[in-house]
Design an enzyme around this catalytic site. Structure first.
Site, PDB file in Angstrom:
ATOM      1  CG  ASP A 121      -4.291  -1.370   0.416  1.00 31.40           C
ATOM      2  OD1 ASP A 121      -3.343  -1.960   0.332  1.00 31.40           O
ATOM      3  OD2 ASP A 121      -4.731  -0.366   0.503  1.00 31.40           O
ATOM      4  CB  SER A 126      -0.918  -0.249   1.241  1.00 30.95           C
ATOM      5  OG  SER A 126      -1.737   0.750   0.991  1.00 30.95           O
TER       6      SER A 126
END
Length: 408
Positions: free
Chosen positions: A269, A124
């Site tokens: 993500d 991320s």
């Protein structure tokens, strides 16, 4: 009369609700089918057999990669030369809190104590930091630009909530973030990463394959060294996917080919599966020296977030409850990942160092990716890196988490 009116209103509300459901069903966005389940794990990406690893499955491919990297380092050092200490860096997710990790690295450079990292992993926000961290202090200026000189419009473009719910796949458009990535992730960066991969260093970026519901670790060095014409675009899309929070940001589709048929994998993500990652606990890194002096090894773990829980009065609404529940889930997912990394390093004789945002950092934030907030957090991280005395060596900070920060 009143009862009849109430029934009509009830029927009207139900009809509206059914119409909305029908619209949502019609709003499904077309994509190619995902590849067959049985073929996905061993599927070469852009023709690269070792382009990625599955940390929740068989670890033999990753172990084989590590062995090859060790051999490259040993060949460069020579048969009688003692190998240098080994350093691993794990960078967590955290959204705009990634400014902390970026500032930490730049301050660490200024201290003169920052090591070169043999392995860098990022998920991320950590994925956006990782390439710059991997390539070293020469990329600090770009790291500062990405995390201290951006505004919200440089990262996301908000859309209509109603339209997103009914017809879309996300609340925001990440085209600005892609342009930011593309400005820095270029052919020169790819060549530099490929060169370091050839010297026995590893850069891993985590995403989540949403079709499979599994974490994926992308071997960026192997992708960069492949020379494939699609390697650069794949790298950019991996970074975008790793930072694409499900629901908030659109997923990223990765084109794959199997036996002449085109498919698409959906990636989001990496934090949907893991907040941070070093290496699987099923993979032992106990040293095997074979006549060489034992190498000192240190795992540097950067939590782009806090360890203490932040007090908040939760609104009694669907969005308020869901949002607070999601943030709590992600917080303790990160705590559990740190605990797993610590226990694994202790088993394998690897030194453990942890940096995180302390409760003393209290800069206000009115919206995500607010420039003033990110600059303040960058400077806070910079001071930690420069001073170098805030690294925790155990799980004591987690054990002493204050469960309640008090009222407003």
């Amino acid at each position: 009369m009143t009862n009849r009116l109430s029934r009509r209103r009830g029927i009207g509300v139900m009809a509206l609700f059914m119409a909305l459901l029908a619209l949502v069903g019609c709003g499904n966005i077309h994509r190619l089918d995902p590849p067959p389940l049985a073929a996905t794990q061993a599927l070469p990406i852009v023709g690269i057999a070792n382009a990625r690893f599955w940390p929740d499955a068989e670890t033999e491919p990753l172990l084989r990669e590590i062995v090859q990297l060790n051999q490259r380092q040993a060949a460069i050092a020579g048969p009688r030369q003692a190998l240098a200490a080994r350093n691993f860096l794990a960078l967590s997710g955290g959204g705009d809190n990634g400014a902390f990790g970026a500032g930490l690295l730049v301050g660490w450079t200024a201290s003169g104590r920052r090591p070169a990292f043999d392995v860098v992993t990022g998920i991320s926000a950590g994925a956006l930091i990782a390439p710059f961290a991997f390539l070293g202090p020469a990329y600090d200026a770009q790291l500062r630009e990405v995390f201290a000189d951006v505004a919200p419009h440089d990262v996301i473009q908000m859309g209509s909530l109603v339209r997103a719910v009914l017809f879309g796949e996300a609340l925001a458009d990440t085209s600005p973030l892609y342009r930011l990535i593309a400005r820095h992730v270029n052919e020169a960066m790819m060549a530099a990463i490929a060169a370091e991969y050839g010297r026995g260093r590893l850069l891993l970026i985590g995403t989540t394959n949403l079709d499979l519901g599994r974490p994926v670790l992308w071997n960026i060095g192997a992708i960069a060294a492949s020379g494939h014409p699609q390697a650069l675009e794949l790298f950019r899309r991996i970074l975008l996917a790793s930072a694409s929070i499900p629901g908030a940001f659109p997923p990223v589709l990765v084109d794959v080919d199997l036996d002449g048929h085109a498919y698409q994998e959906m990636h989001v993500d990496g934090g949907a599966a893991l907040q941070m990652f070093l290496y699987p606990p099923t993979l032992s890194l106990r040293p095997v020296t074979r006549g060489r002096p034992e190498r000192e090894r240190t795992a540097w773990v950067v939590r782009n977030g806090r360890l203490d829980t932040e007090w908040s009065s939760t609104n009694r609404s669907i969005l308020g409850i869901a949002s607070r529940s999601a943030s709590t889930l992600l917080h303790f997912s990160a705590v559990n990942d740190i605990t797993r990394i610590y226990l694994t390093t202790q088993r394998d004789g690897v030194n453990f160092r942890l940096a995180y945002i302390g409760p003393e950092f209290q800069a206000p934030r009115s919206e995500p990716f607010e420039t003033a907030f990110m600059r303040a957090l960058f400077e806070y991280g910079y001071r930690q890196g420069l001073e170098g005395n805030r690294w925790a060596t155990s799980l004591r900070p987690i054990a002493s988490i204050e469960r309640n920060n008090g009222g407003p």
